[in-house]
Design an enzyme around this catalytic site. Structure first.
Site, short mmCIF file in Angstrom:
data_model
loop_
_atom_site.label_atom_id
_atom_site.label_comp_id
_atom_site.label_asym_id
_atom_site.label_seq_id
_atom_site.Cartn_x
_atom_site.Cartn_y
_atom_site.Cartn_z
CG ASP A 114 74.04 -9.89 23.94
OD1 ASP A 114 75.43 -10.57 24.22
OD2 ASP A 114 73.53 -9.65 24.98
CD GLU A 178 76.10 -6.83 29.06
OE1 GLU A 178 75.72 -6.34 30.24
OE2 GLU A 178 75.55 -6.33 28.17
#
Length: 493
Positions: A114, A178
Site C-alpha cells: 500500500d 501499513e
C-alpha cells in the site's frame, strides 16, 4: 529534558565475534552479485508493474478489505512470486506470503504494497506512471515500499535459483495496510506466530534497531458562532496524520483584498510559505503552499498549515471565540516548532535522539475546530512526561485533548547475533561501517519482539517518501537485494 541511555554490549559482542569467525559465510558473494546484476531490468520491470497500480487505501468492498487498489497490487505481487516457483498464500486479501522452502521458519521479511496518497507537486512523472531517469526510478511506491519488496523477492530468487543450501525457511510477507494502521498485520499474526527474526526493508541501511514511540494527538474545541465582520468562514489543511501538509486553505470574508495581499507577501518571507489568494465578491480564498514531508522528519518540510495560521492571526478579524481559538492553537504549535516546545515536551536522549512533532490535520468551521498532530517520541518519553504534559497544556487553553494513549518506543539489542549478522552483510556488500541507528518513523516491526528495519536505501539518500517525486536509486535497490540474499543465507542455514 535530556535522558541518557547506552546499549549494553559486554559478552554479547564477544559471542557475536566468535559467531562470525565460525560462519563468515560469504563464499556465495560473487554468485549473488552476478545473479542480481544479471536480472537488473527484470527487477525494474516488476517494480514498475506494481507501481502502476494505485494502491492507496480505498473503501471496503466484499473480499477487498482495503479497496480495489491494494487488492490488485497484492494479486499482482503474488502472481509474480508464483511465476518464479515460490509457494504463495493469500491471507484473506489482507496479507500475502511467499515461502523460500518448506523448512522451519527462521526469518521473515516484512514489506508492504500500500502507498500514501499521491499528493500534488509531481514534476518528473505522474505518481502512478513510474519512469527511470538518471539512475533513479520515480513513482509512488518505488521507495516505500514496492521497490524494496521486489528487491527482497529477488533476493529469495537468487538463493533459490543459485541452489544455495539453506535448511530453514525465509518468508516474505506482503501487507496492504501499513500506511493506515497495520490492521493487515494484526490479522496475519492472529493466524501465524512471529518468526524468531524479522526485518522490514521499510527504512534505511545499516540497521534501525530503535523506532521512536508515536503520539497521535487529537483535539477539539467549540465556540459560539459569530456574524461579525471581518470573519473566517473555514480552514482546512492536511491529508493524513503522518504527513506534514504541503497545502492548506482558508476562506475569509470582509477583508480588504489589497491589505490581505500585502500582508501575505510580507508573511511569505517570514514563514517560507507561498500564499495564493483568489477573490469572489467579498470572500477571499487563501491557499498556503509549503513543502510536504514525512511526519517523522517534519524539519525537512515547510508546514503549510501552521504557515496559514501564522498569516490568519495577523489579520484584523472581529474578536470572537473562533479567532481566539486559532490564536491559542498557534501558541501551542507555532510555525517552525518541530520539537514540541510550545507544548512543553521538547526532549531527547543519547540513543534515540529528540522528540519531533508535526501539526498535520485541521478543520475549522464557524462553531468548532478539530485537529491532529503527530509526535515521534524518544526512549525517554512516556505517557507521564509527554501525553499528560500535552493534555494539561491543551486543557489550560480550553481544548479537549482526545488521545488516551501513545505507542511506546521499540528497541532490539544491537549486540544480538541477528543484528550483527545483518550488519556484517551490509558491510560486505557496501564496504561501509555498519552501525545501529534510530528512526522516528514506525515500521511494520514496531510491535514485533525481534524485528528491525533493514534497508533498502543508503543512509544519505532522501527518497522523498510520502512527498512528490518519490524515487528509489536503482543501484541501491540492486545492492539491497544482494545484501538481503546474503542475510537469508547466513540466517537460514
Amino acid at each position: 529534558l535530556r535522558c541518557s541511555f547506552r546499549q549494553q554490549e559486554g559478552s554479547a559482542k564477544a559471542i557475536a565475534r566468535g559467531f562470525f569467525r565460525k560462519r563468515g559465510n560469504f563464499m556465495y558473494k560473487e554468485k549473488i552479485e552476478a545473479y542480481i546484476d544479471g536480472h537488473r531490468q527484470e527487477m525494474i520491470d516488476d517494480i514498475c508493474a506494481l507501481c502502476r497500480i494505485n494502491s492507496e487505501k480505498m473503501s471496503y468492498k466484499s473480499g477487498k478489505p482495503f479497496g480495489e487498489g491494494t487488492f490488485k497490487a497484492l494479486a499482482k505481487a503474488l502472481s509474480m512470486a508464483e511465476d518464479y516457483g515460490f509457494k504463495i498464500k493469500n491471507h484473506d486479501n489482507y496479507v500475502g506470503t511467499v515461502d523460500l522452502n518448506s523448512g522451519v521458519r527462521n526469518l521473515d521479511i516484512l514489506a508492504h504494497l500500500d502507498v500514501v496518497p499521491a499528493g500534488e507537486g509531481w514534476t518528473v512523472t505522474e505518481p502512478f506512471a513510474p519512469v527511470e531517469r538518471d539512475g533513479k526510478l520515480y513513482g509512488r511506491g518505488t521507495a516505500d515500499d514496492k521497490g524494496p519488496a521486489v528487491a527482497a523477492l529477488y533476493a529469495m530468487r537468487a538463493v533459490k535459483e543459485l541452489e544455495i543450501p539453506v535448511t530453514k525457511n525465509c518468508r516474505l510477507i506482503l501487507g496492504t495496510d501499513e500506511e493506515c494502521g497495520s490492521s493487515d498485520i494484526a490479522h496475519y499474526y492472529d493466524e501465524e506466530p512471529e518468526a524468531p527474526m524479522t526485518f522490514s526493508p521499510d527504512g534505511a541501511f545499516p540497521v534501525v534497531n530503535i523506532e521512536k514511540g508515536r503520539l497521535e494527538g487529537r483535539f477539539a474545541r467549540e465556540f459560539a458562532r459569530s456574524e461579525a465582520f471581518p470573519r473566517i468562514l473555514s480552514i482546512d489543511g492536511g491529508i493524513k496524520a503522518n504527513v506534514v501538509p504541503g497545502k492548506a486553505m482558508a476562506s475569509v470574508q470582509g477583508l480588504d483584498l489589497s491589505d490581505l495581499c500585502d500582508l501575505a507577501r510580507e508573511m511569505e518571507k517570514e514563514t517560507g510559505v507561498e500564499y495564493e489568494i483568489k477573490a469572489r465578491e467579498d470572500v477571499a480564498d487563501i491557499t498556503a503552499i509549503g513543502k510536504g514531508a514525512h511526519a517523522s522528519t517534519p524539519e525537512e518540510g515547510v508546514n503549510a498549515l501552521t504557515g496559514l495560521l501564522a498569516l490568519l492571526v495577523k489579520l484584523p478579524f472581529a474578536p470572537c471565540g473562533q479567532v481566539e481559538a486559532i490564536g491559542d492553537l498557534l501558541e501551542l504549535i507555532p510555525h517552525g516548532d518541530t520539537q514540541g516546545k510550545g507544548l512543553g515536551v521538547d526532549m531527547e536522549d543519547e540513543l534515540s535522539g529528540g522528540l519531533t512533532l508535526a501539526f498535520s490535520l485541521l478543520h475549522v468551521d464557524e462553531e468548532s475546530l478539530e485537529g491532529t498532530f503527530d509526535s515521534r517520541c524518544p526512549i525517554c518519553s512516556n505517557e507521564e512526561n509527554t501525553l499528560q504534559v500535552i493534555r494539561k497544556k491543551m486543557e489550560v487553553k480550553d481544548f479537549h485533548f482526545l488521545t488516551k494513549s501513545m505507542i511506546p518506543p521499540h528497541h532490539v539489542d544491537g549486540s544480538s547475533v541477528f543484528v550483527k549478522t545483518l550488519l556484517a552483510a551490509y558491510e560486505r556488500y557496501t564496504g561501509r561501517k555498519g552501525e545501529c541507528q534510530s528512526m522516528g518513523g514506525g515500521t511494520y516491526v514496531h510491535h514485533l519482539k525481534n524485528g528491525v528495519a533493514f534497508g533498502a536505501s543508503m543512509p544519505e539518500t532522501d527518497n522523498k517518501m510520502h512527498g512528490a517525486d518519490e524515487f528509489a536509486v536503482i543501484d541501491e535497490l540492486l545492492t539491497a537485494a544482494k545484501i538481503f540474499a546474503q542475510a537469508i543465507v547466513d540466517l537460514c542455514q
